[in-house]
Design an enzyme around this catalytic site. Structure first.
Site, PDB file in Angstrom:
ATOM      1  N   ARG A   2       0.803  -1.225   0.000  1.00  0.00           N
ATOM      2  CA  ARG A   2       0.000   0.000   0.000  1.00  0.00           C
ATOM      3  C   ARG A   2       0.834   1.274   0.000  1.00  0.00           C
ATOM      4  NH1 ARG A   2      -3.510  -1.259   5.022  1.00  0.00           N
ATOM      5  NH2 ARG A   2      -4.213   0.893   4.803  1.00  0.00           N
TER       6      ARG A   2
ATOM      7  N   GLY B 183       4.248 -15.773   7.230  1.00  0.00           N
ATOM      8  CA  GLY B 183       3.706 -15.364   8.524  1.00  0.00           C
ATOM      9  C   GLY B 183       4.780 -14.958   9.527  1.00  0.00           C
TER      10      GLY B 183
ATOM     11  N   ASN C 262      36.125  33.670  -5.944  1.00  0.00           N
ATOM     12  CA  ASN C 262      37.006  32.666  -5.339  1.00  0.00           C
ATOM     13  C   ASN C 262      37.326  31.520  -6.282  1.00  0.00           C
ATOM     14  OD1 ASN C 262      34.303  31.877  -5.226  1.00  0.00           O
ATOM     15  ND2 ASN C 262      34.687  30.468  -3.535  1.00  0.00           N
TER      16      ASN C 262
HETATM   17  C1  UD1 Z   1       0.186  -9.229  13.525  1.00  0.00           C
HETATM   18  C2  UD1 Z   1      -0.198 -10.148  14.682  1.00  0.00           C
HETATM   19  C3  UD1 Z   1      -1.471  -9.613  15.336  1.00  0.00           C
HETATM   20  C4  UD1 Z   1      -1.248  -8.196  15.814  1.00  0.00           C
HETATM   21  C5  UD1 Z   1      -0.774  -7.328  14.661  1.00  0.00           C
HETATM   22  C6  UD1 Z   1      -0.357  -5.969  15.166  1.00  0.00           C
HETATM   23  C7  UD1 Z   1       0.478 -12.401  14.025  1.00  0.00           C
HETATM   24  C8  UD1 Z   1       0.031 -13.699  13.477  1.00  0.00           C
HETATM   25  N1  UD1 Z   1      -0.457 -11.482  14.144  1.00  0.00           N
HETATM   26  O1  UD1 Z   1      -0.837  -9.300  12.565  1.00  0.00           O
HETATM   27  O2  UD1 Z   1      -1.813 -10.423  16.450  1.00  0.00           O
HETATM   28  O3  UD1 Z   1      -2.440  -7.669  16.348  1.00  0.00           O
HETATM   29  O4  UD1 Z   1       0.387  -7.922  14.028  1.00  0.00           O
HETATM   30  O5  UD1 Z   1      -0.093  -5.129  14.103  1.00  0.00           O
HETATM   31  O6  UD1 Z   1       1.618 -12.245  14.374  1.00  0.00           O
HETATM   32  N2  UD1 Z   1       6.200 -10.015   8.587  1.00  0.00           N
HETATM   33  C9  UD1 Z   1       7.294 -10.686   8.117  1.00  0.00           C
HETATM   34  N3  UD1 Z   1       7.122 -11.872   7.483  1.00  0.00           N
HETATM   35  C10 UD1 Z   1       5.906 -12.432   7.313  1.00  0.00           C
HETATM   36  C11 UD1 Z   1       4.768 -11.736   7.810  1.00  0.00           C
HETATM   37  C12 UD1 Z   1       4.961 -10.543   8.445  1.00  0.00           C
HETATM   38  O7  UD1 Z   1       8.425 -10.210   8.243  1.00  0.00           O
HETATM   39  O8  UD1 Z   1       5.838 -13.513   6.732  1.00  0.00           O
HETATM   40  C13 UD1 Z   1       6.379  -8.738   9.260  1.00  0.00           C
HETATM   41  C14 UD1 Z   1       5.720  -7.600   8.518  1.00  0.00           C
HETATM   42  O9  UD1 Z   1       6.637  -6.979   7.623  1.00  0.00           O
HETATM   43  C15 UD1 Z   1       5.338  -6.681   9.643  1.00  0.00           C
HETATM   44  C16 UD1 Z   1       5.075  -7.597  10.806  1.00  0.00           C
HETATM   45  O10 UD1 Z   1       5.745  -8.791  10.507  1.00  0.00           O
HETATM   46  O11 UD1 Z   1       6.372  -5.829  10.003  1.00  0.00           O
HETATM   47  C17 UD1 Z   1       3.611  -7.838  11.049  1.00  0.00           C
HETATM   48  O12 UD1 Z   1       3.043  -8.396   9.908  1.00  0.00           O
HETATM   49  P1  UD1 Z   1       1.544  -8.095   9.516  1.00  0.00           P
HETATM   50  O13 UD1 Z   1       1.196  -8.878   8.305  1.00  0.00           O
HETATM   51  O14 UD1 Z   1       1.316  -6.640   9.498  1.00  0.00           O
HETATM   52  O15 UD1 Z   1       0.810  -8.738  10.772  1.00  0.00           O
HETATM   53  P2  UD1 Z   1      -0.742  -8.805  11.024  1.00  0.00           P
HETATM   54  O16 UD1 Z   1      -1.335  -9.846  10.182  1.00  0.00           O
HETATM   55  O17 UD1 Z   1      -1.293  -7.439  10.961  1.00  0.00           O
END
Ligand code: UD1
Ligand code: CA
Length: 455
Positions: free
Chosen positions: A14, A78, A386
């Site tokens: 986004r 994840g 200069n």
């Molecule tokens: C996650 C949490 C959720 C929490 C929320 C807060 C999990 C399963 N869920 O959800 O409980 O309320 O954050 O914002 O943890 N990332 C990786 N690799 C991946 C997936 C994610 O590096 O495979 C990183 C993303 O770049 C980001 C962070 O992890 O910085 C969180 O990922 P995001 O997909 O935003 O998590 P949510 O699904 O929102």
């Protein structure tokens, strides 16, 4: 032993940008570096950044930071899967050893909050949670009848009853490293998103009889994540408001905290006054009683006590002693030094030059590579020449000299102590002390001359 794992593999779709999301700035600094600096304040044994999307750019950016290990997560399956990629890099065999998980796109978490989280871990697991009026999208903290945490359920996997829970997971957690390794090996991806959830370690900890405690952030902006430019802009304003608040608390006058930007560090003495629309970059130090007029840019600048910067001035890598005066509409480029009481006025540009005490250049001048003594008067329109197109040369102007308006000083050249240079002089040789030197075509009048008329 403390490990910090920073998750930064997400795509950041986004943002609609070629730049990886975590390299987008808040207050002029990549979000990731805000997180790294909060982590460094905890003096960890190891910092691991999990990279995925834009990993090459991230690795390049981090190349100079020798305390940071970058691991790859490919593909992204994840948050649990992300921490699994960091697992081989984690240090520590003792039950007290801790791994702290942070997010690269949650840039403003404060080290005090992280310290509180680490303290809450005790000999178990600690998660950073908060209470939101609208918890939509977040993982919910499920507590049992006694109020102790039993697990985290993701929004997409939650029941209607669980959707009512207002306590949410910020994503930040502190876990015992030895246990974490084991829990990570046991989590699966049988859930609504087909991902390995880091949050599942909470349920596993409870099943193993490990205590799970919560800590909370001190400020709501600490745990805000950035997924879009809109959120980036909102967080930027929140952070600038916080920086303004801290300076106001310290006794700095800021005319409008909503039109105030610090992109680096700003240190102020007593009774500093800052008008609207100023931008401070790099390291800026303002002495007691300094006044900065509206719409000025100050980058890596040190201003002595009582210095006044008038409206619309631009200062870069420059320094003043006490009581200097700058602008309006002045430009100080790298290496400009104004000694006590020195003044540069409108449309004066100074580069790599020192103006001695009480020296004034009040209007329309270029002073480059010049060493100017005390009490010198630089007339309007004075230019130091200069640069010959290849090399740069120095101009030396000694104490009490007077440079008449519209003079060109062709460097290398020296103006002696107390010398006067007549207006309009093109000075190509040194001017002796205390004498009048001028280069000027004698004035003549042609009598009976007529203007041409159209044929
Ligand atoms: C996650 C949490 C959720 C929490 C929320 C807060 C999990 C399963 N869920 O959800 O409980 O309320 O954050 O914002 O943890 N990332 C990786 N690799 C991946 C997936 C994610 O590096 O495979 C990183 C993303 O770049 C980001 C962070 O992890 O910085 C969180 O990922 P995001 O997909 O935003 O998590 P949510 O699904 O929102
Ligand atoms: Ca997700």
């Amino acid at each position: 032993m403390l490990n910090v794992v920073i998750l930064a593999a997400g795509m950041g779709k986004r943002m609609q940008s070629a730049l990886p999301k975590v390299l987008h700035p808040i207050a002029g600094k990549p979000m990731l570096m805000h997180v790294v600096e909060a982590a460094r304040q905890l003096e960890p044994s190891r910092i691991v950044v999990v990279a995925g999307h834009g990993a090459e750019q991230l690795q390049q950016y981090l190349a100079g930071q020798t305390d940071i290990h970058v691991v790859l997560q490919q593909p992204q399956q994840g948050t649990g899967h992300a921490v699994m990629q960091a697992e081989p890099a984690l240090l520590g065999e003792h039950p007290d050893d801790t791994t702290l998980v942070l997010y690269g796109d949650v840039p403003l978490v404060q080290s005090d909050t992280l310290k509180a989280l680490l303290a809450a871990r005790q000999d178990g697991l600690a998660i950073l949670t908060e209470f939101l009026d609208d918890p939509t999208g977040y993982g919910r903290i499920v507590r049992n009848a006694q109020g102790t945490i039993s697990r985290i359920v993701e929004h997409k996997d939650a029941t209607d009853a669980e959707h009512q829970i207002r306590e949410v997971n910020t994503g930040i957690m502190a876990a015992p490293t030895v246990r974490l390794r084991d829990w990570l090996s046991r989590i699966d991806n049988k859930n609504a998103q087909g991902e390995y959830y880091l949050t599942d370690v909470v349920g596993l900890a409870v099943a193993d009889g490990v205590a799970v405690n919560a800590a909370h952030p001190s400020f709501p902006w600490e745990t805000l994540g950035v997924n879009s430019r809109v959120q980036q802009a909102q967080l930027e304003r929140a952070w600038q408001a916080e920086q303004a608040r801290r300076l106001l608390e310290q006794g700095v006058s800021i005319m409008d905290p909503s039109r105030f930007d610090v992109r680096g560090s700003l240190q102020c003495g007593r009774d500093v006054y800052i008008d609207v629309g100023c931008v401070f970059e790099g390291d800026v130090v303002l002495g007691d009683g300094v006044r900065v007029g509206p719409h000025c840019v100050l980058k890596n600048v040190q201003l002595g006590a009582g210095t006044v910067v008038h409206a619309f001035s631009h200062l870069d890598q420059s320094r003043t002693a006490e009581l200097a005066s700058i602008g309006p509409y002045a430009r100080l480029r790298p290496g400009a030094v104004l000694e006590r009481g020195a003044a540069v006025g409108n449309f004066v540009e100074v580069k790599n030059s020192t103006l001695g005490a009480d020296t004034k250049a009040s209007h329309l001048s270029y002073l480059g590579d010049a060493q100017i003594g005390e009490r010198v008067n630089i007339g309007a329109g004075t230019i130091t020449c200069n640069y010959d197109g290849v090399n740069k040369y120095r101009t030396i102007i000694e104490d009490d000299a007077f440079i008449g308006s519209d003079s060109q000083l062709v460097a290398p050249v020296r103006v002696g102590r107390g010398a006067t240079i007549g207006a309009g002089t093109t000075l190509t040789r040194d001017a002796p002390d205390a004498e009048l030197t001028l280069s000027r075509t004698p004035q003549s009048t042609i009598s009976n001359w007529k203007r041409p008329v159209k044929k």
